[in-house]
Design a protein around this motif. Structure first.
Motif, mmCIF file in Angstrom:
data_model
loop_
_atom_site.group_PDB
_atom_site.id
_atom_site.type_symbol
_atom_site.label_atom_id
_atom_site.label_comp_id
_atom_site.label_asym_id
_atom_site.label_seq_id
_atom_site.Cartn_x
_atom_site.Cartn_y
_atom_site.Cartn_z
ATOM 1 N N ILE A 242 0.835 -1.202 0.000
ATOM 2 C CA ILE A 242 0.000 0.000 0.000
ATOM 3 C C ILE A 242 0.865 1.246 0.000
ATOM 4 C CG2 ILE A 242 -1.584 1.345 1.459
ATOM 5 C CD1 ILE A 242 -2.881 -1.294 2.232
ATOM 6 N N GLU A 243 0.461 2.224 -0.783
ATOM 7 C CA GLU A 243 1.182 3.493 -0.803
ATOM 8 C C GLU A 243 0.578 4.408 0.252
ATOM 9 O OE1 GLU A 243 1.217 6.946 -3.977
ATOM 10 O OE2 GLU A 243 2.596 5.333 -4.532
ATOM 11 N N ILE A 244 1.396 4.753 1.208
ATOM 12 C CA ILE A 244 0.956 5.647 2.275
ATOM 13 C C ILE A 244 1.762 6.928 2.160
ATOM 14 C CG2 ILE A 244 0.748 5.971 4.763
ATOM 15 C CD1 ILE A 244 0.664 2.917 5.023
ATOM 16 N N ALA A 245 1.060 8.025 2.009
ATOM 17 C CA ALA A 245 1.727 9.322 1.881
ATOM 18 C C ALA A 245 2.454 9.646 3.185
ATOM 19 C CB ALA A 245 0.705 10.410 1.560
ATOM 20 N N THR A 246 3.557 10.351 3.073
ATOM 21 C CA THR A 246 4.354 10.728 4.238
ATOM 22 C C THR A 246 3.519 11.507 5.248
ATOM 23 O OG1 THR A 246 6.271 10.822 2.799
ATOM 24 C CG2 THR A 246 6.484 11.882 4.938
ATOM 25 N N VAL A 247 2.654 12.381 4.762
ATOM 26 C CA VAL A 247 1.806 13.175 5.650
ATOM 27 C C VAL A 247 0.868 12.261 6.439
ATOM 28 C CG1 VAL A 247 0.020 14.959 5.711
ATOM 29 C CG2 VAL A 247 1.954 15.188 4.154
ATOM 30 N N GLU A 248 0.271 11.285 5.749
ATOM 31 C CA GLU A 248 -0.619 10.333 6.422
ATOM 32 C C GLU A 248 0.144 9.562 7.491
ATOM 33 O OE1 GLU A 248 -3.221 7.675 4.109
ATOM 34 O OE2 GLU A 248 -2.651 8.904 2.398
#
Length: 192
Positions: free
Chosen positions: A173-179
């Motif tokens: 899964i791609e998780i944004a750094t902000v998330e």
């Protein structure tokens, strides 16, 4: 998938697989809209979180008792997904005998469409739409990421995508750094 050489350590070469691009809903819709004659294959791959190679192998009898039964080639297991109102019209458009995506070579309906045909079509389409990094695996990875972003429990996502473990899924899964930072802050607030 393509690989990139990251570093050499004591005569060993470490390679990391380059992940397929995660597509936005807008980008998916463009691929579905302009992806003929493979649009429905792409839709099913996204909806089911499956590999395009698994979708191309589906036969008419994969529709059973209100479910779509997909053989996961990589793990030699079946997954059964309830056919919902969103995907039913797509399935209704497909052949009712033999392969859902038959080969178009010499009118041969006794074989599925070729992997190379799908790959070449998607590569050309992605280039035309200026979407670098799109591969046939982008639909599967996008679905997993979108379900995670929609706050679906990772264990439930595994039931759809067929990942054997949550740990395996989370690498995918791609998780944004902000998330990630926001989640870490929430956990820190709870822990202290």
């Amino acid at each position: 998938m393509t690989t990139a050489i990251l570093q050499k350590k004591s005569k060993k070469v470490r390679r990391v697989k380059k992940q397929a691009r995660v597509l936005t809903y807008e980008q998916l819709n463009l691929l579905f809209q302009y992806g003929a004659p493979y649009s429905d294959l792409y839709r099913l791959a996204y909806w089911s979180g499956s590999r395009c190679s698994e979708i191309r192998e589906l036969t008419a009898d994969a529709r059973r008792d209100g479910q779509l039964v997909i053989l996961q080639s990589k793990v030699s297991a079946e997954k059964r997904l309830p056919i919902d109102d969103a995907i039913a019209p797509v399935l209704d458009r497909l052949p009712t005998t033999s392969y859902l995506f038959p080969s178009s070579t010499h009118g041969d309906t006794q074989r599925p469409i070729g992997r190379t045909s799908i790959h070449n079509h998607l590569s050309e389409l992605a280039t035309d739409l200026e979407l670098p990094g799109v591969t046939t695996h982008s639909f599967r990875r996008s679905r997993a990421t979108h379900l995670y972003q929609a706050k679906m429990a990772p264990a439930a996502i595994c039931k759809i995508t067929g990942h054997r473990s949550v740990a395996q899924l989370m690498e995918y899964i791609e998780i944004a750094t902000v998330e990630a930072a926001a989640e870490a802050a929430a956990i820190s607030a709870i822990a202290f």
